[in-house]
Design a protein around this motif. Structure first.
Motif, short mmCIF file in Angstrom:
data_model
loop_
_atom_site.label_atom_id
_atom_site.label_comp_id
_atom_site.label_asym_id
_atom_site.label_seq_id
_atom_site.Cartn_x
_atom_site.Cartn_y
_atom_site.Cartn_z
N TYR A 38 0.85 -1.18 0.00
CA TYR A 38 0.00 0.00 0.00
C TYR A 38 0.90 1.24 0.00
O TYR A 38 2.05 1.18 0.46
CB TYR A 38 -0.90 0.03 1.23
CG TYR A 38 -2.01 -1.00 1.22
CD1 TYR A 38 -3.13 -0.83 0.43
CD2 TYR A 38 -1.92 -2.15 2.00
CE1 TYR A 38 -4.15 -1.77 0.42
CE2 TYR A 38 -2.93 -3.09 2.01
CZ TYR A 38 -4.04 -2.90 1.20
OH TYR A 38 -5.05 -3.84 1.20
N SER A 84 -10.18 -10.96 4.71
CA SER A 84 -9.75 -10.33 3.46
C SER A 84 -10.43 -8.97 3.35
O SER A 84 -11.39 -8.67 4.08
CB SER A 84 -10.14 -11.20 2.26
OG SER A 84 -11.56 -11.22 2.12
N THR A 85 -9.95 -8.14 2.43
CA THR A 85 -10.57 -6.83 2.23
C THR A 85 -12.03 -7.00 1.86
O THR A 85 -12.91 -6.27 2.35
CB THR A 85 -9.84 -6.06 1.11
OG1 THR A 85 -8.45 -6.00 1.43
CG2 THR A 85 -10.38 -4.65 0.96
N GLN A 125 -15.39 -5.69 3.90
CA GLN A 125 -16.36 -4.79 3.29
C GLN A 125 -17.79 -5.32 3.42
O GLN A 125 -18.75 -4.54 3.41
CB GLN A 125 -16.01 -4.56 1.82
CG GLN A 125 -14.77 -3.72 1.63
CD GLN A 125 -14.30 -3.66 0.19
OE1 GLN A 125 -14.76 -4.44 -0.67
NE2 GLN A 125 -13.37 -2.76 -0.11
N GLN A 167 -5.37 -3.86 11.30
CA GLN A 167 -4.80 -4.33 10.04
C GLN A 167 -5.28 -5.74 9.72
O GLN A 167 -5.53 -6.07 8.55
CB GLN A 167 -3.27 -4.32 10.11
CG GLN A 167 -2.64 -2.94 10.08
CD GLN A 167 -1.14 -3.00 9.89
OE1 GLN A 167 -0.64 -3.75 9.04
NE2 GLN A 167 -0.40 -2.25 10.68
N CYS A 187 -9.26 -5.46 8.81
CA CYS A 187 -9.64 -4.70 7.63
C CYS A 187 -9.09 -5.25 6.32
O CYS A 187 -9.30 -4.66 5.26
CB CYS A 187 -9.21 -3.24 7.78
SG CYS A 187 -10.06 -2.36 9.10
N ILE A 213 -5.82 -5.73 5.50
CA ILE A 213 -4.48 -5.27 5.11
C ILE A 213 -3.47 -6.40 5.19
O ILE A 213 -2.68 -6.62 4.28
CB ILE A 213 -4.06 -4.08 6.01
CG1 ILE A 213 -4.89 -2.85 5.65
CG2 ILE A 213 -2.57 -3.78 5.85
CD1 ILE A 213 -4.68 -1.66 6.57
N HIS A 260 -4.11 -8.95 2.42
CA HIS A 260 -3.66 -8.44 1.12
C HIS A 260 -2.15 -8.59 0.97
O HIS A 260 -1.66 -9.03 -0.08
CB HIS A 260 -4.06 -6.97 0.99
CG HIS A 260 -3.61 -6.33 -0.29
ND1 HIS A 260 -4.23 -6.56 -1.50
CD2 HIS A 260 -2.59 -5.46 -0.54
CE1 HIS A 260 -3.62 -5.86 -2.44
NE2 HIS A 260 -2.62 -5.19 -1.88
N ALA A 312 -7.73 3.10 7.93
CA ALA A 312 -7.42 1.93 7.11
C ALA A 312 -8.16 1.98 5.78
O ALA A 312 -7.60 1.65 4.73
CB ALA A 312 -7.78 0.65 7.87
N ARG A 313 -9.40 2.41 5.82
CA ARG A 313 -10.17 2.55 4.57
C ARG A 313 -9.54 3.59 3.66
O ARG A 313 -9.48 3.43 2.43
CB ARG A 313 -11.61 2.93 4.89
CG ARG A 313 -12.51 3.08 3.67
CD ARG A 313 -13.97 3.24 4.09
NE ARG A 313 -14.83 3.44 2.94
CZ ARG A 313 -15.18 4.63 2.47
NH1 ARG A 313 -14.74 5.74 3.07
NH2 ARG A 313 -15.97 4.74 1.42
N THR A 337 -6.43 1.82 2.11
CA THR A 337 -6.70 0.76 1.14
C THR A 337 -7.37 1.29 -0.12
O THR A 337 -7.27 0.66 -1.18
CB THR A 337 -7.58 -0.34 1.77
OG1 THR A 337 -8.79 0.24 2.29
CG2 THR A 337 -6.85 -1.02 2.92
N ASP A 366 -5.23 4.29 -4.27
CA ASP A 366 -4.71 3.39 -5.30
C ASP A 366 -3.71 4.12 -6.20
O ASP A 366 -4.06 4.61 -7.28
CB ASP A 366 -5.86 2.83 -6.13
CG ASP A 366 -5.40 1.76 -7.12
OD1 ASP A 366 -4.29 1.23 -6.92
OD2 ASP A 366 -6.15 1.48 -8.08
#
Length: 462
Positions: A39, A164-165, A169, A330, A333, A335, A338, A392-393, A396, A399
């Motif tokens: 990230y 996982s992300t 979600q 982490q 969420c 992270i 990922h 954290a959001r 992530t 991008d």
């Protein structure tokens, strides 16, 4: 291109803080390098430092209308997320307890957080007595991750199963965090006009900050503010210690202890709060309210108060009162999952530093400074809420491919530190140079780091 990524993110963060779409001052980004992460940690850390400095430039402009340009060093901003102090002839205590870490369960991974004695005791109660990870691993392996997480959390401990992300979600708490703003701000009734001088060299001289925060985001925020001349008084309960963090995060502060269940100490706390301009706290949602110091009570005790508070998992949803730390968030969420997937490794791969803490800390500092500006402009107090999960959001969803353009940041170099040693009770050491400056302002700390509880619970001049 790399500097423009940070400038654009700073503009975005500043807009979320203030509603203003343009930065108040010019922003230069110096230095090079990125922390090794899947990230864009370094760009977001740098932008969070920059937004706090931009808020300061705006605050200072209220005095004479002129704004000072901001310079952020991305390398130094990254290094401050590791440790800001290099001891000379002594060593910092370990950052982690011997039982803390990631464990394989029967159906995935879980992280146990045992740095606090009470949290370590819970893990031993649930899993049995153990002196090291090797003893715990076979016991954890017999559990399903969700069942162990629930057992530890219900017993008053700290644990997080790895999602996982995508799983986060779809989780009820992830959905709740997903609709929260980064800064949840509300204003209170006007109070008397503040009398801060807003001197450019020491902008926050005369500002009293009551610090009720612990590992690590809140202490990062108040350390940043202490570097601007604020009188920061940190209050901890008796029996609470942070041996692995004290030399790093108490820089520039006085540190005292109070028992808020004791009538005499409550009276002292209320007197301190009544004289404070700012309170920064990191208690779980509802904890201060249960002690009799909810939002309304704090405003009554200190009209015009700038109130900035932190929670781990957000301010709504079923987890709003859950204990949490950066490393746990982490895991929750996505992270760490990922990082595991991208690296091809067979275990969780978290961020290289406690980046959620540090980013959130600088955003909290920005919220304090914006609150001070609001106080100067309208005489109103304010309350701002942030959370590690919402940060954290932000990370992530950021991008950008910045790291490919930059060398990796590893160890600090000699020229990253101040040439003058800092003398603490633990021994001498060298402190990293400030990662940020304004045209007329340099961050400098008048007090060396000190142990928790080493000062009386009273306001003292810095």
């Amino acid at each position: 291109m790399s500097s423009e990524i940070i400038r654009e993110k700073t503009r975005e963060l500043y807009a979320q803080l203030t509603g203003v779409q343009s930065l108040p001052a010019a922003l230069a980004v110096t230095g090079d390098g990125s922390l090794p992460s899947y990230y864009p940690v370094t760009p977001l850390v740098s932008a969070s430092v920059a937004v706090a400095a931009q808020a300061l430039s705006h605050l200072l402009s209220l005095r004479d209308g002129s704004t000072d340009a901001v310079t952020v060093d991305r390398r130094l901003a990254s290094l401050w997320c590791k440790s800001s102090l290099k001891p000379d002839g002594w060593a910092l205590p370990p950052a982690w307890d011997s039982l803390a870490g990631d464990y394989a369960t029967a159906d995935g991974w879980i992280r146990l957080h045992t740095n606090a004695p009470a949290h370590r005791k819970v893990v031993k109660t649930v899993l049995g007595k153990a002196n090291n990870r090797e003893e715990l691993e076979p016991r954890v392996a017999k559990w399903k991750k969700a069942e162990l997480e629930q057992a530890v959390v219900q017993a008053g401990g700290c644990a997080a199963q790895m999602f996982s992300t995508e799983e986060w979600q779809q989780h009820v708490q992830g959905k709740s965090v997903g609709i929260e703003p980064l800064f949840q701000r509300s204003l209170s009734l006007p109070a008397a006009s503040p009398k801060w001088a807003l001197d450019r060299e020491r902008p926050l001289a005369g500002v009293r900050i009551l610090d009720l925060t612990r590992i690590i985001a809140g202490p990062v925020a108040t350390r940043f503010l202490a570097g601007l001349g604020a009188d920061v008084l940190r209050i901890d309960p008796f029996g609470w210690d942070e041996p692995g963090q004290e030399a790093d995060v108490t820089l520039g502060k006085h540190c005292a202890r109070l028992n808020l269940h004791n009538p005499q100490d409550r009276h002292r706390f209320e007197a301190l709060l009544g004289e404070a301009d700012v309170i920064v706290h990191g208690y779980r949602a509802g904890a201060l309210h249960k002690l009799g110091y909810g939002s309304e009570q704090r405003r009554t005790l200190s009209p015009g108060l700038v109130d900035v508070c932190l929670n781990a998992y957000g301010w709504n949803g079923p987890w709003r009162e859950r204990r949490g730390f950066d490393s746990l968030v982490q895991m929750s969420c996505g992270i760490a999952a990922h990082g595991m997937r991208e690296s091809g490794r067979d275990k969780p791969v978290p961020l290289p530093v406690q980046a959620l803490d540090h980013i959130t800390g600088y955003l909290m500092a920005a919220a304090v400074i914006q609150g001070l500006a609001q106080r100067v402009e309208t005489h109103q107090g304010s309350e701002t809420r942030l959370s590690l999960a919402r940060t954290a959001r932000e990370l992530t969803a950021f991008d950008v491919d910045d790291a490919a353009q930059q060398p990796l940041i590893d160890a600090a170099r000699a020229d990253d530190f101040s040439p003058q040693p800092e003398h603490t009770v633990w021994g001498a050491g060298w402190r990293l140079l400030s990662p940020v400056s304004l045209t007329g302002t340099l961050w400098r700390w008048s007090l060396p780091a000190s142990p928790l509880g080493s000062s009386p619970a009273s306001w003292q001049k810095v």
